[in-house]
Write a protein that holds these residues in place. Sequence first.
Motif, PDB file in Angstrom:
ATOM      1  N   ALA A   1       7.061  -6.071  -3.527  1.00  0.00           N
ATOM      2  CA  ALA A   1       6.796  -4.099  -3.785  1.00  0.00           C
ATOM      3  C   ALA A   1       7.679  -2.960  -3.618  1.00  0.00           C
ATOM      4  CB  ALA A   1       5.911  -3.887  -2.299  1.00  0.00           C
ATOM      5  N   SER A   2       8.152  -3.676  -4.969  1.00  0.00           N
ATOM      6  CA  SER A   2       9.751  -2.190  -5.289  1.00  0.00           C
ATOM      7  C   SER A   2       8.975  -0.492  -4.642  1.00  0.00           C
ATOM      8  CB  SER A   2       9.448  -2.622  -7.269  1.00  0.00           C
ATOM      9  OG  SER A   2      10.145  -3.516  -7.437  1.00  0.00           O
ATOM     10  N   SER A   3       7.976  -0.112  -4.981  1.00  0.00           N
ATOM     11  CA  SER A   3       7.894   1.224  -4.270  1.00  0.00           C
ATOM     12  C   SER A   3       7.699   1.108  -3.508  1.00  0.00           C
ATOM     13  CB  SER A   3       6.313   2.131  -5.020  1.00  0.00           C
ATOM     14  OG  SER A   3       6.290   1.589  -7.097  1.00  0.00           O
TER      15      SER A   3
ATOM     16  N   ARG B   1      17.228  -5.803  -8.146  1.00  0.00           N
ATOM     17  CA  ARG B   1      18.322  -4.728  -8.429  1.00  0.00           C
ATOM     18  C   ARG B   1      17.844  -3.253  -7.529  1.00  0.00           C
ATOM     19  NH1 ARG B   1      16.232  -6.946 -14.534  1.00  0.00           N
ATOM     20  NH2 ARG B   1      17.698  -7.695 -14.987  1.00  0.00           N
ATOM     21  N   LEU B   2      17.338  -2.885  -7.247  1.00  0.00           N
ATOM     22  CA  LEU B   2      16.986  -1.345  -6.150  1.00  0.00           C
ATOM     23  C   LEU B   2      17.584  -2.208  -5.428  1.00  0.00           C
ATOM     24  CD1 LEU B   2      15.164   0.688  -5.359  1.00  0.00           C
ATOM     25  CD2 LEU B   2      13.581  -0.991  -4.171  1.00  0.00           C
TER      26      LEU B   2
ATOM     27  N   ALA C   1       8.400  -6.019   2.492  1.00  0.00           N
ATOM     28  CA  ALA C   1       8.502  -4.914   0.888  1.00  0.00           C
ATOM     29  C   ALA C   1       8.867  -6.004   0.070  1.00  0.00           C
ATOM     30  CB  ALA C   1       8.596  -3.644   0.768  1.00  0.00           C
ATOM     31  N   ALA C   2       9.750  -6.581   0.333  1.00  0.00           N
ATOM     32  CA  ALA C   2      11.134  -7.317  -0.334  1.00  0.00           C
ATOM     33  C   ALA C   2      10.235  -8.600  -0.484  1.00  0.00           C
ATOM     34  CB  ALA C   2      12.321  -7.723   0.341  1.00  0.00           C
TER      35      ALA C   2
ATOM     36  N   LYS D   1       0.650  -1.423   0.238  1.00  0.00           N
ATOM     37  CA  LYS D   1      -0.148  -0.327   0.414  1.00  0.00           C
ATOM     38  C   LYS D   1       0.965   1.468  -0.243  1.00  0.00           C
ATOM     39  CE  LYS D   1      -3.558  -2.636   0.186  1.00  0.00           C
ATOM     40  NZ  LYS D   1      -4.548  -2.872  -1.453  1.00  0.00           N
ATOM     41  N   LEU D   2       1.129   1.975  -0.943  1.00  0.00           N
ATOM     42  CA  LEU D   2       2.551   2.361  -1.329  1.00  0.00           C
ATOM     43  C   LEU D   2       1.697   4.651  -0.561  1.00  0.00           C
ATOM     44  CD1 LEU D   2       4.901   3.779  -2.206  1.00  0.00           C
ATOM     45  CD2 LEU D   2       3.444   4.591  -4.310  1.00  0.00           C
TER      46      LEU D   2
END
Length: 228
Positions: free
Chosen positions: A86-88, A124-125, A81-82, A53-54
């Motif tokens: 949820a990348s954002s 990658r992030l 998140a990982a 939930k960004l």
Amino acid sequence: MEHHWADLSAELLHAAAHDETQRLQSLIASGASLDVKGWLRNRPLHIACARGKLSAVELLLRSGARVNAVNAGRATPLHEAAVRGASSCAEACVMFGADCSAADRFGSTPLHAAARHGHLELVRLLLSAGSDHTARDELGMSPRQLAKQQARASRHSGVNLKSSVAVFSEIARVLAEENLETTAASLLLRALQVCATVRLRPSVSIPFCTGSRPCMPCVLAFAFARSD
């Protein structure tokens, strides 16, 4: 009064889980604690990250939620998140100072979680944010080893076989490249250190250099040989 604060806390956890930003703003303005703990000591930020939930994540972070707070399993919101992919949400946590190499109770970092669950973009992030790709969990597994393990397991699975193998294999490749880059950088640094020593001490003999003073190509070759 205690009942009132308990109600606010429960509502805050619910609003974070369902991305109800207007309700979140109202509750925070009313004094609801951002450090309230729900099931397994998950805070609102853990829950919002776990559900991807960004809007709620960004609001909680701007309002002062502790980005490196841990739950009962010592996982941070970035871990959650990982796992979710949820990348954002992960990027928002990183922007607010999340520890990309924090280890949970099993020694797993967010990078371990992203690699284990097949989230290439997140891998990658996290690498770009400085996550330690050499970290080992309590079983001695690195993120790359986990990805390779998952790729092998996917080959024996009948569910999304090709796509799963491809994703985990690509994650393993990306992490392998990171290992090579780190090793190369370390070798180059050591070579330059030896190189500087040799240049400052021209009396040092380099067997394969015929010049009266060691030339740079030979110095570098000698330095790399000495860096092993």
